[in-house]
Design a protein around this motif. Structure first.
Motif, PDB file in Angstrom:
ATOM      1  N   GLY A 208     -40.966  18.917  85.912  1.00  0.00           N
ATOM      2  CA  GLY A 208     -40.729  18.814  84.484  1.00  0.00           C
ATOM      3  C   GLY A 208     -41.269  20.017  83.748  1.00  0.00           C
ATOM      4  N   LYS A 209     -41.168  19.957  82.423  1.00  0.00           N
ATOM      5  CA  LYS A 209     -41.582  21.067  81.562  1.00  0.00           C
ATOM      6  C   LYS A 209     -42.962  20.797  80.977  1.00  0.00           C
ATOM      7  N   VAL A 210     -43.836  21.805  81.041  1.00  0.00           N
ATOM      8  CA  VAL A 210     -45.157  21.693  80.436  1.00  0.00           C
ATOM      9  C   VAL A 210     -44.996  21.800  78.918  1.00  0.00           C
ATOM     10  N   PHE A 211     -45.514  20.804  78.186  1.00  0.00           N
ATOM     11  CA  PHE A 211     -45.365  20.831  76.735  1.00  0.00           C
ATOM     12  C   PHE A 211     -46.688  20.780  75.991  1.00  0.00           C
ATOM     13  N   ALA A 212     -47.800  20.490  76.697  1.00  0.00           N
ATOM     14  CA  ALA A 212     -49.076  20.404  75.991  1.00  0.00           C
ATOM     15  C   ALA A 212     -50.245  20.612  76.930  1.00  0.00           C
ATOM     16  N   VAL A 213     -51.292  21.223  76.388  1.00  0.00           N
ATOM     17  CA  VAL A 213     -52.606  21.267  77.046  1.00  0.00           C
ATOM     18  C   VAL A 213     -53.465  20.227  76.345  1.00  0.00           C
ATOM     19  N   VAL A 214     -54.003  19.279  77.097  1.00  0.00           N
ATOM     20  CA  VAL A 214     -54.701  18.151  76.477  1.00  0.00           C
ATOM     21  C   VAL A 214     -56.201  18.128  76.744  1.00  0.00           C
ATOM     22  N   TRP A 215     -56.663  18.973  77.673  1.00  0.00           N
ATOM     23  CA  TRP A 215     -58.106  19.005  77.951  1.00  0.00           C
ATOM     24  C   TRP A 215     -58.460  20.333  78.595  1.00  0.00           C
ATOM     25  N   PRO A 216     -59.620  20.908  78.250  1.00  0.00           N
ATOM     26  CA  PRO A 216     -60.641  20.428  77.320  1.00  0.00           C
ATOM     27  C   PRO A 216     -60.177  20.521  75.868  1.00  0.00           C
ATOM     28  N   ARG A 217     -60.950  19.918  74.993  1.00  0.00           N
ATOM     29  CA  ARG A 217     -60.556  19.840  73.596  1.00  0.00           C
ATOM     30  C   ARG A 217     -60.359  21.222  72.980  1.00  0.00           C
ATOM     31  N   SER A 218     -61.167  22.179  73.412  1.00  0.00           N
ATOM     32  CA  SER A 218     -61.067  23.528  72.850  1.00  0.00           C
ATOM     33  C   SER A 218     -59.756  24.211  73.212  1.00  0.00           C
ATOM     34  N   SER A 219     -59.051  23.698  74.211  1.00  0.00           N
ATOM     35  CA  SER A 219     -57.796  24.315  74.658  1.00  0.00           C
ATOM     36  C   SER A 219     -56.554  23.566  74.192  1.00  0.00           C
ATOM     37  N   TRP A 220     -56.715  22.523  73.404  1.00  0.00           N
ATOM     38  CA  TRP A 220     -55.556  21.748  72.942  1.00  0.00           C
ATOM     39  C   TRP A 220     -54.492  22.672  72.360  1.00  0.00           C
ATOM     40  N   ASP A 221     -53.263  22.484  72.821  1.00  0.00           N
ATOM     41  CA  ASP A 221     -52.191  23.353  72.332  1.00  0.00           C
ATOM     42  C   ASP A 221     -50.844  22.770  72.723  1.00  0.00           C
ATOM     43  N   TRP A 222     -49.808  23.150  71.954  1.00  0.00           N
ATOM     44  CA  TRP A 222     -48.422  22.809  72.274  1.00  0.00           C
ATOM     45  C   TRP A 222     -47.744  24.054  72.822  1.00  0.00           C
ATOM     46  N   LEU A 223     -46.946  23.898  73.870  1.00  0.00           N
ATOM     47  CA  LEU A 223     -46.225  25.024  74.447  1.00  0.00           C
ATOM     48  C   LEU A 223     -44.772  24.991  74.000  1.00  0.00           C
ATOM     49  N   GLU A 224     -44.290  26.138  73.546  1.00  0.00           N
ATOM     50  CA  GLU A 224     -42.910  26.258  73.111  1.00  0.00           C
ATOM     51  C   GLU A 224     -42.224  27.403  73.851  1.00  0.00           C
ATOM     52  N   ARG A 225     -40.910  27.353  73.904  1.00  0.00           N
ATOM     53  CA  ARG A 225     -40.140  28.405  74.562  1.00  0.00           C
ATOM     54  C   ARG A 225     -40.168  29.667  73.695  1.00  0.00           C
ATOM     55  N   PRO A 226     -40.598  30.811  74.242  1.00  0.00           N
ATOM     56  CA  PRO A 226     -40.659  32.044  73.449  1.00  0.00           C
ATOM     57  C   PRO A 226     -39.283  32.469  72.947  1.00  0.00           C
ATOM     58  N   ALA A 227     -39.261  32.996  71.730  1.00  0.00           N
ATOM     59  CA  ALA A 227     -37.995  33.361  71.096  1.00  0.00           C
ATOM     60  C   ALA A 227     -37.298  34.509  71.800  1.00  0.00           C
TER      61      ALA A 227
END
Length: 294
Positions: free
Chosen positions: A266-285
């Motif tokens: 599948g496609k990676v869409f989020a970093v959920v841990w650790p809290r300092s790394s929380w982020d959403w991944l999007e396809r680069p333009a």
């Protein structure tokens, strides 16, 4: 011949037999009222009896012991977790530096699967998790969890599993990938990629282990396969590291650098841990500018 007799008001409404005055209005009213009162009383009594029986039935219903309720709830939770892992979401962790700086070692990531259901497949620029095509991982990384509890949890998606890789899709079937232009950028079908997600200070966006000045080009990506690269191009066991270069290895075989899209989880869409790394991944333009293969 029979004669017609006019109908009088006395013929239309007969007086009530118990009404001495013979008033039809009086008879109808008192009779209907009495009957209606009797019916209402009977319905109320019936409703009361029914409600009483329902209350007694509820009192008699036996409640499950606490331990049985706990087991039942646990079984339902495990079944839901298994369904979610199989069809919707799965957790993984980053075991190496191949996707630095965007994904750090030991980051926990979430992979979603519905995007690739049906005829949909990976797109250029997606960060994907896929099963080891064979020989891409070392023995330790391919083993997965050894702890029995972790093994059970990995089956239902509550613990990361081994034997998988995470890379960025650079090219799909029919594409030709080459390195590099005068600015050190990777090209897909002749279109250079601006990749701001890579580490700063690189001399080129190709794998530095092969030298930034070295030119290489793939054959067309075969049908149903893809060309992937790590964001940390200097330390990534990816497609670029497996390109067949006859000048270096005359015994190498073209094609080992590609990955079958059927291996994609599948496609990676989020970093959920650790809290300092929380982020959403999007396809680069930048990948939107890549032309279709010739």
């Amino acid at each position: 011949m029979a004669s017609l007799v006019p109908v009088t008001s006395d013929d239309r409404v007969s007086p009530h037999p118990h009404d001495e005055d013979g008033d039809p209005r009086s008879s109808s009213f008192s009779g209907d009222g009495a009957e209606g009162s009797t019916t209402t009383t009977t319905s109320a009594e019936t409703s009361g009896e029914t409600a009483g029986r329902a209350k007694r039935s509820r009192r008699k219903r036996k409640q499950l012991p606490l331990w049985q309720e706990t087991i039942l709830l646990l079984a339902v939770a495990l079944a839901l977790a298994f369904v979610i892992k199989a069809f919707f979401l799965q957790a993984f962790y980053i075991p190496s530096e191949s996707m630095v700086p965007g994904l750090q070692v030991n980051d926990r990531i979430l992979v979603e699967k519905p995007s690739y259901w049906g005829d949909n497949g990976p797109q250029r620029g997606d960060v994907v998790v896929f099963e080891d095509p064979g020989g891409w991982l070392g023995p330790t990384a391919a083993e997965g969890p050894s702890n029995p509890i972790a093994e059970v949890m990995s089956k239902i998606g509550l613990y990361p599993t081994g034997g998988h890789l995470v890379k960025r899709v650079i090219g799909l079937e029919g594409d030709v990938i080459s390195c590099c232009d005068e600015q050190g950028r990777i090209l897909v079908n002749g279109q250079p990629l601006d990749e701001p997600y890579l580490a700063d200070g690189l001399q080129c966006n190709g794998p530095e282990v092969n030298g930034c000045t070295a030119d290489w080009e793939t054959v067309e990506v075969p049908e149903g396969q893809m060309f992937v690269m790590g964001d940390n191009r200097a330390q990534s066991e990816d497609s670029a590291a497996r390109i067949c270069d006859p000048a270096v290895n005359t015994a190498c075989t073209t094609g080992r650098e590609f990955v079958d899209t059927d291996l994609v989880v599948g496609k990676v869409f989020a970093v959920v841990w650790p809290r300092s790394s929380w982020d959403w991944l999007e396809r680069p333009a930048t990948f939107a500018d890549v032309p279709d293969p010739r």
